[in-house]
Scaffold this motif. Structure first.
Motif, short mmCIF file in Angstrom:
data_model
loop_
_atom_site.label_atom_id
_atom_site.label_comp_id
_atom_site.label_asym_id
_atom_site.label_seq_id
_atom_site.Cartn_x
_atom_site.Cartn_y
_atom_site.Cartn_z
N LYS A 39 43.61 29.65 0.27
CA LYS A 39 42.86 29.34 1.66
C LYS A 39 43.38 28.00 2.25
N ARG A 46 40.82 36.85 5.25
CA ARG A 46 41.65 36.92 4.19
C ARG A 46 42.73 35.87 3.99
N ILE A 47 43.30 35.68 2.95
CA ILE A 47 44.16 34.70 2.88
C ILE A 47 45.23 35.30 3.60
N ARG A 95 48.11 37.20 -1.20
CA ARG A 95 46.78 37.54 -1.59
C ARG A 95 46.61 38.72 -2.48
#
Lengths: 362, 400
Positions: B270, B280-281, B287
């Protein structure tokens, strides 16, 4: 193998010996060849119900034995070994969980005793498309009447009662709908794994709400996913053991093929993955019994890991058997087909990895 | 304080807590064990020495070892209390190294009473450091082909040959060593001997590795001497002892797969890669791989827990440790790869002020991590062991 109580060991042993005596893979083959409408052998299901397996999680006051989810997982694992087809997951696990967790006293009294003794079959109707997306629900309820289309309903042809997801006033809820309602139409789905599945169309069918909304839906689904993972664990272990036995007996180049390191290391990899998967499956079932807040995370972990492992082992079963593994006369194809159907059911690996990451906040 | 016998754990906890408070130098709080950094060659400070002596005299650095040999004589529950109280105070365990991890448990199992009386107490006190003389230039994965020769001279052996990958050899006082005492046999011609590193016939040369450090050495023996009384087990019976010792080593290495959870990887991602509108990443391919590693880490921990629960009552590591080593080391290596990828160019700095401390550490850790699947039995040797011992497939390699 988890550390079991004496009662759990007895339950597992009785499941193990029944499966081996009464329900080898040959029984599944016979059921498939007969084109059984329901996708399972009714006589075998009645025997299972007589032994109390349909009521393992159901409270004693409603005719069950209240042994919990880890115990039911032991039975499912043994049934999975020989691909025994039955409504145990849809009815004794899915519908029973929905009623135990969200049913009124009247609803429980009406259905749980029948689910426990196998005289009625329940089924979950939650999916509406080719992928498991339980949060996207198009079916609606208005004035106590449910309308919508559900697909890939496990044991949909056998069901006496459906547990259906639908929205009412924009909120997701679960409802009980009787299969003999005039507003219910169903048609058999013929799937590669030969198990019972149906499309079900509801057109203003009478629907009784269960209590719990979207949270209940998630709880019920997690219980079904964990139980399905236990069945997959049994099937994957059996597929591996059959393959290992073949490696020890098939001779080529003047030696058993299991003496070749290229195959040995793949076998070692499968064994490693099976051991890891067992930990995840047992931890998920134990968490459900303990009503742990980590259930969603642990169940997604178990279903994803078990899916990956069954995927690997079922592919290797065919590959390592070579040509014979491609023939319909061999059982390898049954495990391969069941693996993909079980992976897709109630969320595949991608679904559960995404869910795990979201729960962890990324 | 074995008198408590587990009957009054709360009182024991209080005793440990008071003792740590009285004896742990505040200046060391949160510091790592200096022995873990011994390759940098710093001499211990007076505070570090005081803490080592204090813990050593209690035997709490080796809490479950028998009291008569200088251990703590504690039950498992009491040992966990000691560990917990140390952690609570930010105190490291100053007693460690190969003597504690591998050699001590093995000697307790196979040594004579006299050998235990002589060699275990200095390990418990942290007075003497041990190193392992197993691998040779031509005996790596095929360890039993080792050639370092020991000639029987009546009351002692004369040793000639060389060892390689001797961890911490440049700092060690003693070596436990596999030597060939019968050239006509393979596994049954190996003996397990102990000798001092401080003698003219022993020469140690550190080996710089790809990560810029030199934690391992080459060790050469020219008429080095080992006393007969320091032969462990029977003559030509060293292989059995070596296998047992390797189980202890592998259970130590597989532990590297635990430790750091996947959440810290996701936090790093992140920070370096950013997040999308749903939190979300931002790089979804990354991810996916981060969550896979996090899930594998969790499953590995669940399995370690399961193996422990199932083997309660067993005295030592089981065959399952062979599975754990491969699983744990793959996960750890993948975590290093992901960390490097997450940091991008910042994860590739070798030295200098342009890089944060974490960034400089990861590149070294990533490179060193390549050894995880090589030492302590390579992943291929581990797979041979699983194939043969657990799955019962034919053995063509005589794997350990």
């Amino acid at each position: 193998m988890a550390v079991l109580t004496e009662e759990q060991s007895m339950l597992r042993d009785s499941a193990k010996s029944w499966v081996q005596e009464k329900s080898p893979v040959g029984a599944f083959r016979k059921m498939r060849d007969s084109g059984a409408e329901l996708g399972y052998d009714v006589a075998a299901w009645n025997e299972m119900a007589e032994m109390g397996w349909a009521g393992v999680i159901i409270p004693e006051e409603f005719g069950g034995s209240n042994f919990g989810y880890l115990s039911l997982g032991l039975v499912l694992e043994e049934l999975g070994r020989t691909l025994t087809a039955s409504p145990l997951i849809a009815s004794g696990l899915g519908a029973a969980s929905a009623l135990i967790l969200g049913g009124s006293d009247a609803q429980k009294s009406e259905w749980l005793p029948k689910l426990a003794d196998g005289s009625a079959v329940g089924a979950l109707a939650v999916d509406e498309g080719p992928h498991h997306r339980p949060e996207k629900v198009a079916a609606t309820v208005s004035g106590g009447k449910l309308t919508g289309k559900k697909t890939f309903v496990l044991e949909g042809m056998a069901a006496d009662v459906f547990v259906v997801s639908a929205t009412e006033g924009g909120k997701v809820e679960l409802y009980l709908v009787k299969a003999d309602d005039a507003g219910v139409k169903r048609s058999k789905l013929s799937l590669a794994d030969s198990r019972g599945a149906a499309n079900v169309e509801f057109s203003g069918a009478a629907a009784e709400k269960l209590n719990g909304g979207a949270a209940l839906l998630e709880k019920v689904l997690d219980r079904v996913r964990a139980g399905l993972a236990a069945e997959m664990l049994g099937a994957a272990n059996q597929a591996f053991e059959v393959t290992l036995e073949y490696l020890k007996t098939r001779v080529q180049f003047g030696q058993v093929i299991g003496s070749f390191q290229a195959l040995q290391h793949r076998a070692a990899k499968m064994f490693t993955e099976l051991e890891l998967s067992r930990s995840a499956v047992e931890a998920a079932l134990a968490a459900i019994d303990a009503d742990s807040p980590d259930v969603p995370e642990l169940v997604s972990l178990a279903k994803a890991k078990m899916g990956d492992t069954f995927h690997l082992v079922s592919n290797e079963m065919v590959q390592m058997h070579g040509g014979i593994g491609m023939t319909d006369a061999h059982d390898a194809g049954f495990y391969l087909k069941r693996a993909r159907a079980a992976e897709a059911a109630f969320g595949n690996q991608a679904f559960h990895r995404d869910r795990y990451a979201r729960i962890q906040g990324y | 304080m074995a008198d408590f016998g587990g009957t009054d754990l709360d009182a024991f906890r209080k005793e440990v807590r008071d003792w740590v408070e009285a004896n742990f130098p505040a200046s060391l709080k949160g510091k790592p064990n200096p022995m873990a950094r011994e390759e940098r060659g710093n001499d211990p400070t007076p505070e570090q020495e005081a803490w080592r002596k204090a813990v050593g005299s209690k035997g709490w650095g080796t809490p479950t070892w028998p009291k008569e040999y200088g251990g703590g004589g504690l039950s498992g529950a009491e040992a966990r209390i000691v560990q917990g109280e140390f952690a609570r105070a930010g105190a490291y365990n100053p007693i460690g190294g190969m003597g504690v991890m591998m050699f001590g448990p093995t000697l307790l199992e196979y040594g004579t009473e006299a050998q235990k009386q002589e060699h275990i107490p200095p390990i418990c006190r942290g007075d003497l450091q041990w190193c392992q003389g197993f691998s040779e230039p031509n005996a790596g994965s095929d360890l039993a082909s080792l050639q370092t020769k020991a000639e029987d001279k009546g009351d002692h052996f004369i040793i000639n040959g060389s060892k390689v990958w001797t961890s911490g050899g440049q700092f060690a006082d003693w070596m436990f060593c596999l030597v060939r005492t019968d050239p006509a046999k393979k596994h049954e011609g190996i003996s397990f001997v102990l000798f001092s590193m401080h003698q003219p016939g022993v020469e140690v040369r550190p080996i710089p590795l790809i990560n810029g450090m030199a934690p391992f050495c080459e060790t050469f023996f020219t008429d080095a001497r080992a006393e007969k009384k320091d032969l462990v087990g029977p003559l030509n019976g060293g292989w059995t002892i070596a296998k047992r010792l390797l189980q202890h080593e592998r259970s130590g290495i597989s532990g590297m797969g635990g430790g750091m959870g996947g959440s810290s990887l996701s936090d790093l991602a992140k920070k370096y890669v950013g997040v999308d509108e749903e939190g979300r990443i931002a790089d979804h391919d990354l991810r996916n791989r981060v969550v896979r590693n996090a899930m594998e880490t969790k499953v590995f921990q669940q399995t370690a827990f399961r193996v422990m629960a199932e083997s309660k009552g067993n005295s030592g590591p089981s065959a399952a440790t062979s599975i754990m080593k491969n699983a744990g080391t793959w996960i750890a290596q993948e975590r290093h790869e992901l960390t490097l990828e997450i940091m991008g160019h910042q994860g590739l700095g070798w030295e200098g002020d342009d890089f944060a401390k974490d960034e400089l550490e990861i590149v070294r850790a990533w490179l060193y991590g390549k050894a995880f699947t090589i030492f302590g039995g390579s992943q291929e040797v581990q797979s041979n062991i699983v194939s043969k011992r657990i799955l019962g497939l034919p053995d063509l390699t005589q794997a350990q």
